[in-house]
Design an enzyme around this catalytic site. Structure first.
Site, PDB file in Angstrom:
ATOM      1  N   SER A 155      35.065  39.304  45.791  1.00 25.50           N
ATOM      2  CA  SER A 155      35.452  40.192  44.567  1.00 25.50           C
ATOM      3  C   SER A 155      34.360  41.160  44.300  1.00 25.50           C
ATOM      4  CB  SER A 155      36.175  39.396  43.551  1.00 25.50           C
ATOM      5  OG  SER A 155      36.608  40.149  42.173  1.00 25.50           O
ATOM      6  N   TYR A 174      37.065  32.415  37.736  1.00 29.28           N
ATOM      7  CA  TYR A 174      37.254  33.219  38.898  1.00 29.28           C
ATOM      8  C   TYR A 174      36.178  33.840  39.439  1.00 29.28           C
ATOM      9  CZ  TYR A 174      39.427  37.127  41.709  1.00 29.28           C
ATOM     10  OH  TYR A 174      39.769  38.034  42.850  1.00 29.28           O
TER      11      TYR A 174
END
Ligand code: NAD
Length: 248
Positions: free
Chosen positions: A142, A155
């Site tokens: 990401s 995350y």
């Protein structure tokens, strides 16, 4: 570009993974679509891929479980005869919380899915790819690995781990015909984007140079490139279709 290649996309029923399956099939690859649940979505994507003339099948996997990941990879190898491309795309996020409120059951769940799942995928496909002397592993990280956001520590840290793991394993196997790279998508219009909370999306969009989230097909194009012969010299890279959020 991928005619005759055999691919397995783990986390392929919906969102970015689904678009990757479609893009691979469009380029002529056979595709195994592995995911947890989503029976309707898995059968519809498989029907769509088969209608485009490529071999496709659905499979069930829970990436938190090493035996499940091993079995889905072995199934793909048996079904296709060999495997050229593995995409480790399954991932989860949470609504976010500042560190003093972090729930460590949720933390463990995020790491089990986002980090262990990718590691299990690489561990169990590598013996096959190394024996063949060729293969492409593409992990989904990401842009938050490169530009961490507040209140999303679990995350962000899990995706930074995916990026580091990608680079580490890439060095182990680069001389043996196998490349390992990751894609670091920016904000992408899937169900996951809105799990971070509406204000998170609003704030991020205000600061994003391109001013809109990506479509899933805009992200999938990077996976096609990394899976193709044109990407032969890409080793341990993080490719970042992110609308300008991170410019390095
Ligand atoms: P999504 O929620 O639509 O897809 C996530 C996929 O992971 C689903 O197919 C889901 O079933 C699968 N999955 C989750 N837990 C699993 C498990 N235990 N076993 C097997 N499969 C499991 O979201 P998406 O946006 O398409 O996300 C795909 C990937 O892209 C994820 O790794 C995500 O972290 C990453 N990503 C998304 C964005 C974004 O803005 N949407 C940005 C950067 C990275």
């Amino acid at each position: 570009m991928l005619r005759g290649r055999k691919a397995l996309v783990i986390g392929g029923a919906v969102g970015i993974g689904r678009a990757v399956c479609q893009a691979f099939a469009c380029e002529g690859a056979s595709v195994g679509v592995a995911d947890r649940g989503w029976p309707g979505e898995k059968s519809s994507i498989v029907a769509e891929l088969a209608a485009s003339g490529v071999e496709a099948y659905p499979d069930e996997v829970d990436v938190r479980d090493e035996a499940s990941v091993k079995s889905v990879i072995q199934h793909a190898i048996v079904r296709f005869g060999w495997l050229d491309i593995l995409v480790n795309n399954a991932g989860i996020t949470s609504g976010g919380a500042p560190m003093q409120n972090q729930d460590f059951e949720l933390w463990a769940e995020i790491f089990a899915t986002n980090v262990n799942g990718v590691a299990f995928g690489m561990k169990h496909v590598l013996p096959h790819m190394l024996e063949r002397g060729s293969g492409r592993i593409i992990n989904t990280s990401s842009q938050l690995a490169h530009k961490p956001a507040p209140s999303h520590g679990a995350y962000c840290a899990s995706k930074a781990a995916v990026t580091a793991l990608t680079a580490s394993v890439a060095q182990e196997v680069a001389r043996q015909g196998v490349t390992v790279n990751c894609v670091c998508p920016g904000m992408t219009d899937t169900a996951m984007l809105y799990k971070g909370g509406a204000s998170f999306v609003e704030e991020k969009l205000k600061a994003l140079p391109i001013g809109r989230p990506a479509t899933v097909s805009e992200i999938a194009a990077t996976y096609v490139f990394l899976a193709s012969d044109a990407a032969a010299f890409f080793v341990g890279q993080s490719l970042s279709p992110n609308g300008g959020d991170v410019m390095w």
